[in-house]
Structures are given as structure tokens and as C-alpha cells.
Design an enzyme around this catalytic site. Structure first.
Site, short mmCIF file in Angstrom:
data_model
loop_
_atom_site.label_atom_id
_atom_site.label_comp_id
_atom_site.label_asym_id
_atom_site.label_seq_id
_atom_site.Cartn_x
_atom_site.Cartn_y
_atom_site.Cartn_z
N SER A 1 -48.97 12.00 -48.55
CA SER A 1 -48.74 11.16 -49.73
C SER A 1 -49.81 10.08 -49.77
O SER A 1 -50.37 9.70 -48.73
CB SER A 1 -47.36 10.50 -49.66
OG SER A 1 -47.22 9.48 -50.63
N TYR B 1 -41.59 5.44 -45.06
CA TYR B 1 -42.23 6.59 -45.71
C TYR B 1 -43.73 6.61 -45.41
O TYR B 1 -44.31 7.66 -45.11
CB TYR B 1 -41.97 6.52 -47.21
CG TYR B 1 -42.33 7.75 -47.99
CD1 TYR B 1 -41.55 8.91 -47.90
CD2 TYR B 1 -43.43 7.77 -48.84
CE1 TYR B 1 -41.86 10.04 -48.64
CE2 TYR B 1 -43.75 8.90 -49.59
CZ TYR B 1 -42.96 10.03 -49.48
OH TYR B 1 -43.28 11.15 -50.21
#
Length: 240
Positions: free
Chosen positions: A138, A151
Site C-alpha cells: 500500500s 496498517y
């Protein structure tokens, strides 16, 4: 001989798009999901039945091994040549207020899931001297995003693991790459202020899951045999 590809978190979003795209490339796709069988079944239908469901929680090593060992026992002489480690969740919060479970759950699914699934499949790939490992990272793992310390840590860890593993298995014909999407139109980005966020993106829009899936299909192909240890950003110019 059939070509087999396992996509973790394949029931929705980017995972679903990857399943459909690889089915179009002639793969028999193994659609992993943790609990939402109805959505996984929809993915299978979109693949025109060219696949099968494979339910297990990627963070549970015992469950992963049981599912994969069962598959291997039923497919003597065949192996899973492509794995897309896509399973992941978001539990956003500032670190000062983040529950401990939210920290561990995000890392367990992304990082432990990568370990559990990939380690189980590597021996067959190395034995046959062909394998493709694609890890879903990501933009959060590249630059970090506030409110996503867990995350960002998980996706940053996936990027580092990709680079390390690529060097371990390159001589065996196994490539390991990561894809780092930016804002992609999926259920994971629902609830975000799309109008405001689009102003930060040079292309002025969110990406589509199919655009990520196309990159996965290329990295999984024989034509990508000299590409390994790389991170491909698909973010519309948001972060370079």
C-alpha cells in the site's frame, strides 16, 4: 496440466478483481476467504466457475496448513505456482488510542498471513523452479499515513519481506514482487471523503480494482521472469 493460483482475501475488492483477471489468463483460481462465503461465491461465479473456494483465516497457521495439505493431497503431481497475498484489514486509529487487539490483528493478517501461506507453498515452487509471489502492499507502507500506524507497519513490513525473500529464491526461478495501491474504489475506501482526497491525486480520481489486477497478471506471467524484489506503485501519482 492446470495452472493454479491462490488469492488470499479473494472474495471482494482487489482480491476479486485479481481472481477474475487470472481466470481470464487460464488459471484455476483458489479463492481464499475467512468468513464471507456468499461474496466468495460471487467471485467464483464471475470467474465462470474456473476455480474453487478455499476458506481459512490466513493468520491461523494450523488452518492454513490443513487447507493447503488437503488440496495437495487431492492434486498429486500438481502445485500452486502463483500466490497473491492480498488478505488484509484496516483498523484505523491514532496510536495513542489504538486498542492492542487492533494492532495485533492488522499485523497478524498481513504479515503472519504472508508467512503462513508463502512458506507452505515455497517448497513446491522451488522444486519445480517456477513460482510467482505477489504481495499486496500500500502507499501507506511506503510513506506512512496518520491514523494508520498499524496498517503502515504491516504494509511496510510486507515491502521489506518482499525484497528479502526475492533474493533468497531468485536462483530457483521464483519471483517475489509487491504492488502498492493508492486509493482504489473498493469497500475498504468506502466512507472516505473521496471528493477531498481526489484533490491530492494528480490524476484526479480513485483507481479501479481492475487496474491493480492487470499489474498482478503481468507479474504472474512468464514474461515477468526477470522482475523481482520490486514494488510497483499504482496510485495515480499520489506518491512517487
Amino acid at each position: 496440466m492446470n495452472k493454479y493460483a491462490l488469492i488470499t482475501g479473494g472474495s471482494r475488492g482487489i482480491g476479486r478483481a485479481v481472481c477474475v483477471r487470472l481466470a481470464q489468463e487460464g488459471y484455476h483460481v483458489l479463492i481464499n476467504y475467512a468468513s464471507n462465503e456468499a461474496e466468495a461465491q460471487k467471485t467464483l461465479e464471475l470467474c465462470n466457475g474456473q476455480g474453487e473456494l478455499m476458506p481459512f483465516d490466513v493468520s491461523d497457521n494450523t488452518a492454513v496448513r490443513a487447507a493447503l495439505n488437503d488440496w495437495m493431497a487431492r492434486h498429486d503431481g500438481e502445485y500452486i505456482s502463483v500466490v497473491v497475498n492480498n488478505a488484509g484489514i484496516r483498523r484505523d486509529n491514532v496510536l495513542a488510542l489504538m486498542p492492542e487487539d487492533d494492532w495485533h490483528r492488522v499485523l497478524d493478517i498481513t504479515l503472519s498471513g504472508f508467512y503462513n501461506v508463502t512458506q507452505a507453498l515455497l517448497p513446491a515452487m522451488q522444486l519445480r523452479k517456477f513460482g510467482r509471489i505477489v504481495n499486496m502492499a500500500s502507499v501507506s507502507g511506503l510513506k506512512g499515513l496518520p491514523g494508520q500506524t498499524n496498517y503502515s507497519a504491516a504494509k511496510g513490513g510486507i515491502i521489506a519481506a518482499t525484497k528479502a525473500l526475492a533474493q533468497e529464491v531468485a536462483r530457483r526461478g521464483v519471483t517475489v514482487n509487491a504492488i502498492a495501491p493508492g486509493f482504489i474504489k473498493t469497500d475498504m475506501t468506502e466512507g472516505l471523503d473521496e471528493a477531498a482526497l481526489k484533490k491530492q491525486i494528480p490524476m484526479g480520481r480513485f483507481g479501479l480494482p481492475e487496474e491493480v489486477a492487470d499489474a498482478v497478471a503481468f507479474l504472474a506471467s512468464p514474461q515477468a521472469g526477470y522482475i523481482t524484489g520490486n514494488v510497483i506503485s499504482i496510485n495515480g501519482g499520489l506518491y512517487t
